[in-house]
Design a protein around this motif. Structure first.
Motif, PDB file in Angstrom:
ATOM      1  N   ASN A 164       0.743  -1.233   0.026  1.00 58.64           N
ATOM      2  CA  ASN A 164       0.038  -0.002   0.155  1.00 58.64           C
ATOM      3  C   ASN A 164       0.952   1.241   0.155  1.00 58.64           C
ATOM      4  OD1 ASN A 164      -2.304  -1.556  -0.190  1.00 58.64           O
ATOM      5  ND2 ASN A 164      -2.884  -1.427   2.169  1.00 58.64           N
ATOM      6  N   GLU A 165       1.799   1.125   0.524  1.00 59.52           N
ATOM      7  CA  GLU A 165       2.660   2.241   0.730  1.00 59.52           C
ATOM      8  C   GLU A 165       3.300   2.919  -0.696  1.00 59.52           C
ATOM      9  OE1 GLU A 165       6.759   4.168   3.211  1.00 59.52           O
ATOM     10  OE2 GLU A 165       5.956   2.008   3.452  1.00 59.52           O
ATOM     11  N   THR A 166       3.687   1.855  -1.253  1.00 63.61           N
ATOM     12  CA  THR A 166       4.161   2.121  -2.878  1.00 63.61           C
ATOM     13  C   THR A 166       3.077   2.534  -3.608  1.00 63.61           C
ATOM     14  OG1 THR A 166       5.814   0.257  -2.601  1.00 63.61           O
ATOM     15  CG2 THR A 166       5.420   1.176  -4.605  1.00 63.61           C
ATOM     16  N   LEU A 167       1.970   2.169  -3.432  1.00 61.98           N
ATOM     17  CA  LEU A 167       0.799   2.452  -4.609  1.00 61.98           C
ATOM     18  C   LEU A 167       0.573   3.731  -4.160  1.00 61.98           C
ATOM     19  CD1 LEU A 167      -1.584  -0.931  -4.444  1.00 61.98           C
ATOM     20  CD2 LEU A 167      -0.255   0.035  -6.333  1.00 61.98           C
ATOM     21  N   ALA A 168       0.505   4.186  -2.637  1.00 62.09           N
ATOM     22  CA  ALA A 168       0.306   5.485  -2.268  1.00 62.09           C
ATOM     23  C   ALA A 168       1.379   6.418  -3.002  1.00 62.09           C
ATOM     24  CB  ALA A 168       0.231   5.500  -0.854  1.00 62.09           C
ATOM     25  N   LYS A 169       2.445   6.078  -2.895  1.00 59.73           N
ATOM     26  CA  LYS A 169       3.369   7.036  -3.769  1.00 59.73           C
ATOM     27  C   LYS A 169       3.120   7.035  -5.137  1.00 59.73           C
ATOM     28  CE  LYS A 169       7.262   6.421  -0.282  1.00 59.73           C
ATOM     29  NZ  LYS A 169       8.539   5.835  -0.135  1.00 59.73           N
ATOM     30  N   LEU A 170       2.811   5.935  -5.828  1.00 59.52           N
ATOM     31  CA  LEU A 170       2.523   5.986  -7.411  1.00 59.52           C
ATOM     32  C   LEU A 170       1.362   6.880  -7.441  1.00 59.52           C
ATOM     33  CD1 LEU A 170       3.072   2.071  -8.249  1.00 59.52           C
ATOM     34  CD2 LEU A 170       4.352   4.175  -8.829  1.00 59.52           C
ATOM     35  N   PHE A 171       0.144   6.723  -6.587  1.00 61.11           N
ATOM     36  CA  PHE A 171      -1.004   7.446  -7.020  1.00 61.11           C
ATOM     37  C   PHE A 171      -0.562   8.958  -6.646  1.00 61.11           C
ATOM     38  CE2 PHE A 171      -3.469   3.575  -7.022  1.00 61.11           C
ATOM     39  CZ  PHE A 171      -4.384   3.703  -7.873  1.00 61.11           C
ATOM     40  N   GLY A 172       0.197   9.235  -5.817  1.00 63.10           N
ATOM     41  CA  GLY A 172       0.605  10.459  -5.461  1.00 63.10           C
ATOM     42  C   GLY A 172       1.376  11.208  -6.582  1.00 63.10           C
TER      43      GLY A 172
ATOM     44  N   ILE B 173      -3.677   8.954  -0.385  1.00 64.83           N
ATOM     45  CA  ILE B 173      -4.012   9.149   1.007  1.00 64.83           C
ATOM     46  C   ILE B 173      -4.622   7.997   1.813  1.00 64.83           C
ATOM     47  CG2 ILE B 173      -5.112  10.490   2.879  1.00 64.83           C
ATOM     48  CD1 ILE B 173      -4.852  13.036   1.252  1.00 64.83           C
ATOM     49  N   MET B 174      -5.513   7.293   1.227  1.00 66.83           N
ATOM     50  CA  MET B 174      -6.443   6.263   1.654  1.00 66.83           C
ATOM     51  C   MET B 174      -5.727   4.824   1.486  1.00 66.83           C
ATOM     52  SD  MET B 174     -10.374   7.111   0.692  1.00 66.83           S
ATOM     53  CE  MET B 174     -10.195   7.384  -1.108  1.00 66.83           C
TER      54      MET B 174
ATOM     55  N   LEU C 166      -8.755  10.994   9.903  1.00 67.23           N
ATOM     56  CA  LEU C 166      -9.085  12.152  10.323  1.00 67.23           C
ATOM     57  C   LEU C 166      -8.350  13.420  10.224  1.00 67.23           C
ATOM     58  CD1 LEU C 166     -11.705  13.485  11.854  1.00 67.23           C
ATOM     59  CD2 LEU C 166     -10.662  12.732  14.111  1.00 67.23           C
ATOM     60  N   ILE C 167      -6.883  12.985  10.730  1.00 65.73           N
ATOM     61  CA  ILE C 167      -5.988  14.017  10.445  1.00 65.73           C
ATOM     62  C   ILE C 167      -6.028  14.585   8.963  1.00 65.73           C
ATOM     63  CG2 ILE C 167      -3.389  14.683  10.612  1.00 65.73           C
ATOM     64  CD1 ILE C 167      -3.457  12.501  12.897  1.00 65.73           C
ATOM     65  N   ASN C 168      -6.176  13.697   8.104  1.00 68.53           N
ATOM     66  CA  ASN C 168      -5.843  14.076   6.661  1.00 68.53           C
ATOM     67  C   ASN C 168      -7.265  14.532   6.106  1.00 68.53           C
ATOM     68  OD1 ASN C 168      -2.921  13.315   5.430  1.00 68.53           O
ATOM     69  ND2 ASN C 168      -3.628  11.797   7.045  1.00 68.53           N
ATOM     70  N   TYR C 169      -8.265  14.348   6.840  1.00 68.04           N
ATOM     71  CA  TYR C 169      -9.609  14.569   6.222  1.00 68.04           C
ATOM     72  C   TYR C 169      -9.946  16.145   5.615  1.00 68.04           C
ATOM     73  CZ  TYR C 169     -14.776  14.507   5.874  1.00 68.04           C
ATOM     74  OH  TYR C 169     -15.897  14.622   5.497  1.00 68.04           O
ATOM     75  N   PRO C 170      -9.352  17.013   6.176  1.00 72.54           N
ATOM     76  CA  PRO C 170      -9.636  18.501   5.488  1.00 72.54           C
ATOM     77  C   PRO C 170      -8.932  18.397   4.012  1.00 72.54           C
ATOM     78  CG  PRO C 170      -9.036  18.990   7.623  1.00 72.54           C
ATOM     79  CD  PRO C 170      -8.632  17.400   7.465  1.00 72.54           C
ATOM     80  N   TRP C 171      -7.680  17.483   3.622  1.00 77.25           N
ATOM     81  CA  TRP C 171      -7.418  17.493   2.594  1.00 77.25           C
ATOM     82  C   TRP C 171      -7.984  16.665   1.712  1.00 77.25           C
ATOM     83  CZ3 TRP C 171      -4.683  18.511   7.059  1.00 77.25           C
ATOM     84  CH2 TRP C 171      -4.069  19.689   7.289  1.00 77.25           C
ATOM     85  N   LEU C 172      -8.382  15.484   2.328  1.00 79.22           N
ATOM     86  CA  LEU C 172      -9.386  14.861   1.494  1.00 79.22           C
ATOM     87  C   LEU C 172     -10.703  15.304   1.063  1.00 79.22           C
ATOM     88  CD1 LEU C 172      -9.225  11.205   3.813  1.00 79.22           C
ATOM     89  CD2 LEU C 172      -8.528  11.703   1.218  1.00 79.22           C
ATOM     90  N   LEU C 173     -11.285  16.126   1.973  1.00 79.60           N
ATOM     91  CA  LEU C 173     -12.466  16.995   1.629  1.00 79.60           C
ATOM     92  C   LEU C 173     -12.036  18.050   0.745  1.00 79.60           C
ATOM     93  CD1 LEU C 173     -15.554  17.399   2.236  1.00 79.60           C
ATOM     94  CD2 LEU C 173     -14.747  19.121   4.247  1.00 79.60           C
TER      95      LEU C 173
END
Length: 340
Positions: free
Chosen positions: A8-16, A289-290, A300-307
């Motif tokens: 998941n960490e690698t996928l998160a970076k790829l999507f990022g 992020i997810m 919840l910490i990242n929720y404002p940026w998700l929103l």
């Protein structure tokens, strides 16, 4: 499969990084649209201002909350790109349009002066210094060739009157045609405006329902029964306030642009590709992020940026609908018509 080999960490970076790529090229179509059209009237200034203020809060919040490095890169690029587009808007509206108007006025004056015939010496009003000599010359000339001068004067008068009547007739016809087109366009405006008002009401109702459902669902996810308890000790007040401020500005920034499109009943001057890449960039941003973690405290910490990213999707799809709705707008064709 390849996805099974990636954590998941690698996928998160790829999507990022995919999100970064989309946001790098997202403004290019709008830059090109503004450059080719030499006009930024289709872009809402309020939309850009809210976006810039949201970028500033987003960057500060991301730095203080120590978010993902890709999120920091995106925040910095957002601010840079928005400032560049705002620079284009200021240039084309304040400087280029003024210079273009002055050039058109110069061309118009030169054409007007060349189209008017230069008056002959016999029609020039004499000044006080040479009025007596001019009168004597005209008197003597009339005595020498009276009949010829009379005939030439009548011929000149007839030709000038005929050319004047021809010009007046052509001007009247062109003005009548323009007036007819104007009346036809106004009639179409009234017909389309009633449809637009209904769509605006539907837009506001759907917006309210969407936000109520989104916030209610988020509250159930974080604080509902049978949910893992959220550690609020990791929740920092100042970065969160900045993040929420940026999310509100991001989501509300689309509304002035949407309302301007409704008022103009046109999307002329906007680039469809910009909003397509915006949607892809926001979706991949949320995925990065997810995929990094689905733990409630982290989300919840990242929720404002998700929103701030996911909450704009509804408004972006509304703009897609406007592109479809006004694809054959008569105003786009009428704007190119001007009286001769």
């Amino acid at each position: 499969m390849l996805l099974d080999l990636l954590d998941n960490e690698t996928l998160a970076k790829l999507f990022g990084y995919l999100s970064i790529f989309c946001w790098i090229i997202v403004f290019t179509p709008q830059f090109y649209e503004n450059y080719v059209g030499k006009n930024t009237e289709g872009v809402s200034v309020t939309f850009l201002l809210l976006w810039i203020f949201g970028d500033i809060l987003n960057l500060l919040g991301a730095v203080l909350e120590k978010l993902l490095f890709t999120m920091l890169l995106l925040a910095m690029y957002y601010l840079l790109a928005d400032c560049l587009i705002m620079g284009q808007v200021i240039y084309y509206r304040r400087f280029y349009s003024k210079r273009s108007y002055e050039n058109e006025e110069t061309v118009y004056n030169s054409r007007k002066s060349s189209s008017n015939p230069t008056p002959s010496s016999s029609t020039i009003i004499p000044s006080k210094s040479n009025s007596y000599s001019t009168f004597n010359n005209n008197t003597s000339n009339s005595k020498i060739g009276g009949s010829n001068n009379i005939g030439s004067s009548i011929s000149s008068s007839n030709s000038s009157s005929s050319s004047s009547s021809s010009y007046t007739s052509n001007s009247t016809i062109s003005n009548n045609e323009f007036s007819a087109l104007l009346k036809k366009n106004n009639r179409l405006d009234n017909e389309v405006s009633s449809n637009t008002r209904r769509v605006i009401r539907l837009f506001f109702v759907c917006s309210i329902l969407m936000w109520v459902g989104l916030l209610a669902g988020s509250a159930l996810f974080f604080f509902g029964p049978n949910q893992k308890e959220v550690d609020l000790n990791q929740w920092h007040l100042l970065p969160q306030l900045l993040g929420w401020g940026s999310a509100i500005l991001y989501c509300s920034s689309r509304i002035p642009q949407i309302m301007q499109n409704f008022r103009n009943e046109s999307v002329e001057g906007l680039s469809l590709c910009m909003f397509i890449f915006s949607v892809i960039g926001n979706v991949t941003y949320c995925m990065s992020i997810m995929l990094d973690s689905m733990e409630p405290t982290y989300l919840l910490i990242n929720y404002p940026w998700l929103l701030g990213s996911g909450g704009t999707l509804f408004f972006d799809f509304t703009i897609f609908f406007q592109f479809y709705m006004y694809r054959h707008s008569p105003k786009n064709n009428f704007n190119n018509i001007s009286p001769t």
